[in-house]
Design a protein around this motif. Sequence first.
Motif, mmCIF file in Angstrom:
data_model
loop_
_atom_site.group_PDB
_atom_site.id
_atom_site.type_symbol
_atom_site.label_atom_id
_atom_site.label_comp_id
_atom_site.label_asym_id
_atom_site.label_seq_id
_atom_site.Cartn_x
_atom_site.Cartn_y
_atom_site.Cartn_z
ATOM 1 N N LYS A 1 -80.260 78.902 66.516
ATOM 2 C CA LYS A 1 -79.965 78.935 65.084
ATOM 3 C C LYS A 1 -81.206 79.222 64.250
ATOM 4 O O LYS A 1 -81.148 79.206 63.031
ATOM 5 N N ASP A 2 -82.335 79.422 64.898
ATOM 6 C CA ASP A 2 -83.604 79.623 64.191
ATOM 7 C C ASP A 2 -84.182 80.986 64.528
ATOM 8 O O ASP A 2 -83.946 81.509 65.614
ATOM 9 N N PRO A 3 -84.988 81.535 63.607
ATOM 10 C CA PRO A 3 -85.711 82.763 63.949
ATOM 11 C C PRO A 3 -86.678 82.527 65.105
ATOM 12 O O PRO A 3 -87.006 81.375 65.412
ATOM 13 N N VAL A 4 -87.128 83.595 65.726
ATOM 14 C CA VAL A 4 -88.166 83.512 66.759
ATOM 15 C C VAL A 4 -89.524 83.774 66.094
ATOM 16 O O VAL A 4 -90.480 83.031 66.289
ATOM 17 N N VAL A 5 -89.569 84.829 65.291
ATOM 18 C CA VAL A 5 -90.764 85.130 64.492
ATOM 19 C C VAL A 5 -90.442 84.729 63.051
ATOM 20 O O VAL A 5 -89.458 85.203 62.480
ATOM 21 N N TRP A 6 -91.272 83.853 62.505
ATOM 22 C CA TRP A 6 -90.969 83.272 61.193
ATOM 23 C C TRP A 6 -91.688 83.976 60.044
ATOM 24 O O TRP A 6 -91.330 83.783 58.890
ATOM 25 N N SER A 7 -92.723 84.772 60.332
ATOM 26 C CA SER A 7 -93.438 85.417 59.217
ATOM 27 C C SER A 7 -92.634 86.623 58.735
ATOM 28 O O SER A 7 -91.846 87.210 59.484
ATOM 29 N N LYS B 1 -83.084 82.813 73.394
ATOM 30 C CA LYS B 1 -82.081 82.978 72.311
ATOM 31 C C LYS B 1 -80.881 82.045 72.484
ATOM 32 O O LYS B 1 -79.984 82.022 71.656
ATOM 33 N N THR B 2 -80.842 81.324 73.599
ATOM 34 C CA THR B 2 -79.745 80.383 73.836
ATOM 35 C C THR B 2 -80.337 79.013 74.137
ATOM 36 O O THR B 2 -81.276 78.913 74.932
ATOM 37 N N PHE B 3 -79.783 77.994 73.503
ATOM 38 C CA PHE B 3 -80.236 76.631 73.801
ATOM 39 C C PHE B 3 -79.327 76.040 74.857
ATOM 40 O O PHE B 3 -78.105 76.130 74.758
ATOM 41 N N LEU B 4 -79.950 75.430 75.849
ATOM 42 C CA LEU B 4 -79.177 74.779 76.893
ATOM 43 C C LEU B 4 -79.295 73.267 76.716
ATOM 44 O O LEU B 4 -80.350 72.680 76.972
ATOM 45 N N GLY B 5 -78.207 72.685 76.204
ATOM 46 C CA GLY B 5 -78.162 71.231 76.093
ATOM 47 C C GLY B 5 -77.874 70.662 77.476
ATOM 48 O O GLY B 5 -76.919 71.071 78.127
ATOM 49 N N CYS B 6 -78.735 69.753 77.933
ATOM 50 C CA CYS B 6 -78.624 69.282 79.321
ATOM 51 C C CYS B 6 -77.740 68.041 79.427
ATOM 52 O O CYS B 6 -77.568 67.304 78.466
ATOM 53 N N GLU B 7 -77.221 67.853 80.620
ATOM 54 C CA GLU B 7 -76.365 66.699 80.884
ATOM 55 C C GLU B 7 -77.219 65.496 81.286
ATOM 56 O O GLU B 7 -78.200 65.659 82.025
ATOM 57 N N ARG C 1 -80.602 61.694 57.335
ATOM 58 C CA ARG C 1 -80.829 62.005 58.724
ATOM 59 C C ARG C 1 -80.888 63.515 58.882
ATOM 60 O O ARG C 1 -80.110 64.233 58.275
ATOM 61 N N THR C 2 -81.828 63.986 59.690
ATOM 62 C CA THR C 2 -81.906 65.422 59.915
ATOM 63 C C THR C 2 -80.748 65.825 60.823
ATOM 64 O O THR C 2 -80.517 65.194 61.842
ATOM 65 N N ALA C 3 -80.013 66.867 60.423
ATOM 66 C CA ALA C 3 -78.885 67.315 61.242
ATOM 67 C C ALA C 3 -79.391 67.749 62.616
ATOM 68 O O ALA C 3 -80.471 68.317 62.733
ATOM 69 N N ASP C 4 -78.596 67.465 63.635
ATOM 70 C CA ASP C 4 -78.983 67.845 64.994
ATOM 71 C C ASP C 4 -78.357 69.191 65.336
ATOM 72 O O ASP C 4 -77.181 69.285 65.674
ATOM 73 N N LEU C 5 -79.177 70.231 65.240
ATOM 74 C CA LEU C 5 -78.680 71.586 65.522
ATOM 75 C C LEU C 5 -78.529 71.846 67.014
ATOM 76 O O LEU C 5 -77.863 72.790 67.414
ATOM 77 N N TYR C 6 -79.189 71.021 67.820
ATOM 78 C CA TYR C 6 -79.265 71.315 69.255
ATOM 79 C C TYR C 6 -78.983 70.060 70.086
ATOM 80 O O TYR C 6 -79.887 69.493 70.704
ATOM 81 N N PRO C 7 -77.715 69.620 70.108
ATOM 82 C CA PRO C 7 -77.399 68.413 70.866
ATOM 83 C C PRO C 7 -77.688 68.570 72.365
ATOM 84 O O PRO C 7 -77.419 69.627 72.938
ATOM 85 N N THR C 8 -78.237 67.529 72.959
ATOM 86 C CA THR C 8 -78.578 67.576 74.383
ATOM 87 C C THR C 8 -78.531 66.175 74.967
ATOM 88 O O THR C 8 -78.447 65.195 74.233
ATOM 89 N N ARG C 9 -78.568 66.097 76.303
ATOM 90 C CA ARG C 9 -78.551 64.830 77.053
ATOM 91 C C ARG C 9 -77.247 64.063 76.822
ATOM 92 O O ARG C 9 -77.240 62.842 76.710
ATOM 93 N N GLY C 10 -76.172 64.811 76.725
ATOM 94 C CA GLY C 10 -74.846 64.205 76.563
ATOM 95 C C GLY C 10 -74.110 64.152 77.889
ATOM 96 O O GLY C 10 -74.729 64.148 78.958
ATOM 97 N N THR C 11 -72.766 64.158 77.790
ATOM 98 C CA THR C 11 -71.969 63.985 79.006
ATOM 99 C C THR C 11 -71.776 65.288 79.772
ATOM 100 O O THR C 11 -71.329 65.279 80.909
#
Length: 299
Positions: free
Chosen positions: A25-31, A192-198, A7-17
Amino acid sequence: MTTAPERTADLYPTRGTEEVLIERKDPVVWSEPGTPGPIEADDLAGFERDGFLAIDQLITPDEVSVFHGELERLINDPTMRADDRSIVEPRSQEIRTIFEVHKISELFAKLAADPRVVGRARQILGSDVYVHQSRINVKPGFGASGFYWHSDFETWHAEDGLPNMRTVSVSIALTKNYDTNGGLMIMPGSHKTFLGCEGATPKDNYKRSLQMQDAGIPSNETLTSLAADYGIRLFTGEAGSATWFDCNAMHGSGDNITPFPRSNVFIVFNSVENPAVEPFAAPVRRPEYIGARDFTPVK
Ligand SMILES: O=C(O)CCC(=O)C(=O)O
Ligand SMILES: [Fe+2]
């Protein structure tokens, strides 16, 4: 002994309680720095910092008239209106969005494969890319509804199974984007910030959410604090101008109550090294015209 399926690890959990803020956790520019491409080093650094890059003229006025003519042809075609890939405005019943335009129209397929377009996507994502989604948001005048604040990646991760933030969109204006006709707004630096939603994703959420979102919505408190930290930038420009924006940029747009349509074509490129897996937070995959499952690179 049994082994659990991979299973691919879930780096960005969302739609929880509850709503959660997670550092990207990822670069913005990948080259690699210095990799040749159409984007100048300064502009690439600006994209990394702000999460967007505005281009005054990506396509010429002559090209704009060809693409705008194609848009008119599509929205006036009765078979297109009956197609699942067309979404209509709930109030006026005018066409709001046409998905998969790069499959429906040879002209838009050529646009996606144009070196000015795909070349920039490859440079940002540091690999070959495929089209995860394409759409025209028509935003006709006199009452087209807006798009509430969201991060595209939140939806693509939850509902389409994109594992990492290695996806970029370009919005190309086919009509003038004024400061009054529902232009795109982005909070610079919010990517630069992930917002996991409720809140859990209802089954068949996409059918409702394409007209009006109700899952994956940030709270007023969080939007207030993001806006205080980052401010809000509105993108205006002539037809032919373009905005590149990172998949996790917090963005949205208001209603269009002016007489002037704001019609932009959006092309979403994903890295071939970040193909979609199963949705991370939804009971079923969305249809392929919304979240592609064919990972063939754009040539
Ligand atoms: O068309 C717009 O102004 C924004 C659209 C958007 O964010 C989306 O379709 O995900
Ligand atoms: Fe969006």
